[in-house]
Design an enzyme around this catalytic site. Structure first.
Site, PDB file in Angstrom:
ATOM      1  N   ASP A 134      61.131  29.365 -24.452  1.00 21.35           N
ATOM      2  CA  ASP A 134      61.046  30.613 -25.201  1.00 21.35           C
ATOM      3  C   ASP A 134      62.359  30.793 -25.982  1.00 21.35           C
ATOM      4  OD1 ASP A 134      61.108  33.444 -25.872  1.00 21.35           O
ATOM      5  OD2 ASP A 134      59.382  33.603 -24.533  1.00 21.35           O
ATOM      6  N   VAL A 135      62.266  30.973 -27.283  1.00 22.82           N
ATOM      7  CA  VAL A 135      63.491  31.030 -28.093  1.00 22.82           C
ATOM      8  C   VAL A 135      64.325  32.285 -27.831  1.00 22.82           C
ATOM      9  CG1 VAL A 135      62.730  29.512 -29.979  1.00 22.82           C
ATOM     10  CG2 VAL A 135      62.280  31.977 -30.117  1.00 22.82           C
ATOM     11  N   THR A 147      49.212  32.354 -45.923  1.00 21.84           N
ATOM     12  CA  THR A 147      48.873  30.929 -45.955  1.00 21.84           C
ATOM     13  C   THR A 147      47.663  30.678 -45.059  1.00 21.84           C
ATOM     14  OG1 THR A 147      51.186  30.407 -46.384  1.00 21.84           O
ATOM     15  CG2 THR A 147      49.823  28.616 -45.540  1.00 21.84           C
ATOM     16  N   TYR A 170      57.240  43.301 -36.663  1.00 22.88           N
ATOM     17  CA  TYR A 170      57.243  42.026 -37.409  1.00 22.88           C
ATOM     18  C   TYR A 170      58.093  42.154 -38.679  1.00 22.88           C
ATOM     19  CZ  TYR A 170      55.268  37.861 -39.706  1.00 22.88           C
ATOM     20  OH  TYR A 170      55.092  36.643 -40.336  1.00 22.88           O
ATOM     21  N   GLY A 196      52.295  25.853 -33.371  1.00 22.58           N
ATOM     22  CA  GLY A 196      51.488  26.807 -34.134  1.00 22.58           C
ATOM     23  C   GLY A 196      50.874  26.182 -35.378  1.00 22.58           C
ATOM     24  N   THR A 209      51.176  31.787 -29.140  1.00 18.75           N
ATOM     25  CA  THR A 209      50.009  31.623 -30.032  1.00 18.75           C
ATOM     26  C   THR A 209      49.758  30.162 -30.373  1.00 18.75           C
ATOM     27  OG1 THR A 209      51.466  32.047 -31.910  1.00 18.75           O
ATOM     28  CG2 THR A 209      50.177  33.912 -31.107  1.00 18.75           C
ATOM     29  N   TYR A 218      75.700  34.926 -40.562  1.00 19.90           N
ATOM     30  CA  TYR A 218      76.205  33.632 -40.056  1.00 19.90           C
ATOM     31  C   TYR A 218      76.722  32.774 -41.212  1.00 19.90           C
ATOM     32  CZ  TYR A 218      75.400  33.645 -35.047  1.00 19.90           C
ATOM     33  OH  TYR A 218      75.512  33.895 -33.708  1.00 19.90           O
ATOM     34  N   LYS A 277      61.725  40.482 -39.042  1.00 21.65           N
ATOM     35  CA  LYS A 277      62.056  39.444 -40.026  1.00 21.65           C
ATOM     36  C   LYS A 277      63.236  39.866 -40.895  1.00 21.65           C
ATOM     37  CE  LYS A 277      58.883  36.234 -39.261  1.00 21.65           C
ATOM     38  NZ  LYS A 277      59.186  34.823 -38.992  1.00 21.65           N
TER      39      LYS A 277
HETATM   40  P1  NAD Z   1      51.538  30.795 -35.343  1.00 21.32           P
HETATM   41  O1  NAD Z   1      51.352  32.021 -34.531  1.00 21.32           O
HETATM   42  O2  NAD Z   1      50.386  29.862 -35.503  1.00 21.32           O
HETATM   43  O3  NAD Z   1      52.764  29.941 -34.813  1.00 21.32           O
HETATM   44  C1  NAD Z   1      53.898  30.530 -34.235  1.00 21.32           C
HETATM   45  C2  NAD Z   1      54.363  29.621 -33.121  1.00 21.32           C
HETATM   46  O4  NAD Z   1      55.540  30.181 -32.527  1.00 21.32           O
HETATM   47  C3  NAD Z   1      53.329  29.473 -31.998  1.00 21.32           C
HETATM   48  O5  NAD Z   1      53.200  28.133 -31.635  1.00 21.32           O
HETATM   49  C4  NAD Z   1      53.916  30.322 -30.877  1.00 21.32           C
HETATM   50  O6  NAD Z   1      53.490  29.903 -29.595  1.00 21.32           O
HETATM   51  C5  NAD Z   1      55.392  30.153 -31.124  1.00 21.32           C
HETATM   52  N1  NAD Z   1      56.208  31.238 -30.563  1.00 21.32           N
HETATM   53  C6  NAD Z   1      56.031  32.565 -30.723  1.00 21.32           C
HETATM   54  N2  NAD Z   1      56.974  33.251 -30.065  1.00 21.32           N
HETATM   55  C7  NAD Z   1      57.773  32.327 -29.486  1.00 21.32           C
HETATM   56  C8  NAD Z   1      58.922  32.395 -28.661  1.00 21.32           C
HETATM   57  N3  NAD Z   1      59.444  33.580 -28.290  1.00 21.32           N
HETATM   58  N4  NAD Z   1      59.481  31.247 -28.224  1.00 21.32           N
HETATM   59  C9  NAD Z   1      58.972  30.040 -28.586  1.00 21.32           C
HETATM   60  N5  NAD Z   1      57.885  29.912 -29.355  1.00 21.32           N
HETATM   61  C10 NAD Z   1      57.290  31.036 -29.802  1.00 21.32           C
HETATM   62  O7  NAD Z   1      52.063  31.294 -36.774  1.00 21.32           O
HETATM   63  P2  NAD Z   1      52.263  30.471 -38.125  1.00 21.32           P
HETATM   64  O8  NAD Z   1      51.258  30.979 -39.087  1.00 21.32           O
HETATM   65  O9  NAD Z   1      52.348  29.032 -37.858  1.00 21.32           O
HETATM   66  O10 NAD Z   1      53.679  31.024 -38.569  1.00 21.32           O
HETATM   67  C11 NAD Z   1      54.870  30.267 -38.418  1.00 21.32           C
HETATM   68  C12 NAD Z   1      56.037  31.034 -39.030  1.00 21.32           C
HETATM   69  O11 NAD Z   1      55.790  31.285 -40.412  1.00 21.32           O
HETATM   70  C13 NAD Z   1      56.276  32.388 -38.362  1.00 21.32           C
HETATM   71  O12 NAD Z   1      57.665  32.605 -38.270  1.00 21.32           O
HETATM   72  C14 NAD Z   1      55.677  33.359 -39.344  1.00 21.32           C
HETATM   73  O13 NAD Z   1      56.303  34.607 -39.285  1.00 21.32           O
HETATM   74  C15 NAD Z   1      55.919  32.665 -40.674  1.00 21.32           C
HETATM   75  N6  NAD Z   1      54.943  33.104 -41.677  1.00 21.32           N
HETATM   76  C16 NAD Z   1      53.639  32.691 -41.625  1.00 21.32           C
HETATM   77  C17 NAD Z   1      52.743  33.142 -42.567  1.00 21.32           C
HETATM   78  C18 NAD Z   1      51.301  32.730 -42.568  1.00 21.32           C
HETATM   79  O14 NAD Z   1      50.528  33.169 -43.430  1.00 21.32           O
HETATM   80  N7  NAD Z   1      50.847  31.868 -41.667  1.00 21.32           N
HETATM   81  C19 NAD Z   1      53.160  34.049 -43.571  1.00 21.32           C
HETATM   82  C20 NAD Z   1      54.479  34.467 -43.561  1.00 21.32           C
HETATM   83  C21 NAD Z   1      55.385  33.981 -42.633  1.00 21.32           C
END
Ligand code: NAD
Ligand code: UDP
Length: 310
Positions: free
Chosen positions: A57-58, A174, A144, A11, A36, A158, A148
């Site tokens: 898949d996690v 971000t 969401y 991601g 994604t 844990y 979280k």
């Molecule tokens: P993103 O969607 O680009 O990346 C998420 C990644 O997780 C993707 O590669 C997707 O394929 C993978 N994924 C989703 N569900 C999955 C599953 N069940 N098993 C395995 N892989 C899975 O999002 P991002 O912006 O890179 O966000 C990364 C993390 O940071 C997330 O946990 C998000 O909640 C957190 N976050 C991001 C932002 C932001 O502004 N980008 C803000 C707050 C929190």
């Protein structure tokens, strides 16, 4: 040598984090189900001997040997996490449960990427980590936000029960290269619309606020938190606050665009204001962002130009 597991590594944030770890000479295993994520984000690493990609898949358990877990897997943009909300809740709960179990088995340190969404539509402004939040448990963002929140709960249980070595960061909005042009977020939407000479979509009156952190700063923050003694939760974000209309006007100015605004309905539970208090990150971890939104927009715009015109 440290063996890192990065979940969600295909991601936006995960792929930048992996670049940083690989550049430091560390080994990285990336787990991703490509919900994604994009293989293009990792293409340059596929031949690297220190990098391994596992499609997984996690929400399913996995047994591998690792020293450190960076648990990012979860769709982050409202369009994506709302497209299959039950799966989003499963990813947050089961995915985090599985990764905590893996960390316990390996006696590994685990960092969980939580979000400013745990504050919901905040009644306290700006938001310190001590604020408990104002979250709707039954709305369209709940899969969401509440996902979280329960994942944070799991992390701390844990820690309390198994003395697991956890780190929890709460990431605020971000942006930067490798965001998806169609992920529906405000920065990507407005830049892509301006580049295509379309009207810029503003939801509601555009008076709601957000604070935007450039991706390089954010990755530096995550990295410092993992390497610090502070369990968290720690806010990571840029406290520079803008209304959405101000963001639209800034993007127009930087692009020298004359695009109009078109006003659309405000989505349900859209937070009215958001700005992090980052004193904890500054004083305890020695982190603060360096890049203003105006500066960070330039490389982001170059990236989107490449995405849509090439
Ligand atoms: P993103 O969607 O680009 O990346 C998420 C990644 O997780 C993707 O590669 C997707 O394929 C993978 N994924 C989703 N569900 C999955 C599953 N069940 N098993 C395995 N892989 C899975 O999002 P991002 O912006 O890179 O966000 C990364 C993390 O940071 C997330 O946990 C998000 O909640 C957190 N976050 C991001 C932002 C932001 O502004 N980008 C803000 C707050 C929190
Ligand atoms: N937004 C907007 N136009 C868009 C996309 C988003 O006005 O084309 C608004 C959205 O309603 C929200 C803010 O911009 O108030 C930030 O939205 P985003 O999806 O980027 O992040 P989040 O709401 O998750 O903070």
């Amino acid at each position: 040598m440290t063996k890192n597991l990065v979940t969600g590594g295909a991601g936006f944030l995960g792929s930048h984090l992996i670049d940083k770890l690989i550049n430091l000479g560390e080994e990285v295993i990336c787990l991703d189900n490509f919900h994604t994520g994009k293989i293009e984000n990792l293409q340059h690493l596929l031949e690297n001997k220190k990098f391994e990609l596992i499609k997984h898949d996690v929400t399913e358990p996995i047994f591998i040997d690792v020293d450190r877990i960076w648990h990012l897997a979860c769709p982050a943009s409202p369009v994506h996490y709302q497209s299959n909300p039950i799966k989003t809740s499963k990813t947050s709960f089961l995915g985090t449960y599985n990764m905590l179990g893996l960390a316990k088995r390996n006696k590994a340190r685990i960092l969980f990427t939580s979000t400013s969404e745990v504050y919901g539509d905040p009644e306290v402004h700006p938001q310190p980590e001590t604020y408990k939040g104002n979250v709707n448990s039954i709305g369209i963002r709940s899969c969401y936000d509440e996902g979280k929140r329960i994942a944070e709960t799991l992390c701390f249980d844990y820690k309390r029960i198994h003395n697991l070595d956890i780190r929890v960061v709460r990431i605020f909005n971000t942006y930067g290269p490798r965001m998806q042009p169609d992920d529906g977020r405000v920065i990507s939407n407005l830049i892509v619309q301006a580049l295509r000479k379309e009207a810029l979509t503003i939801y509601g009156k555009g008076e709601q606020s957000r604070s935007f952190c450039f991706v390089d700063d954010l990755i530096d923050g995550i990295f410092k938190c993992m390497n610090s003694d502070v369990i968290g939760p720690i806010n990571l974000g840029n406290p520079e606050e803008f209304t959405i209309l101000e963001v639209g006007n800034l993007i127009k100015k930087v692009l020298n665009s004359e695009a109009e605004f078109v006003f659309k309905e405000l989505p349900q539970d859209d937070p009215t204001q958001r700005k992090p208090v980052i004193t904890k990150a500054l004083e305890k971890v020695g982190w603060e962002p360096k890049t203003s939104l105006k500066e960070g927009l330039k490389p982001t715009i170059e990236y989107f130009k490449n995405c849509i015109f090439n």
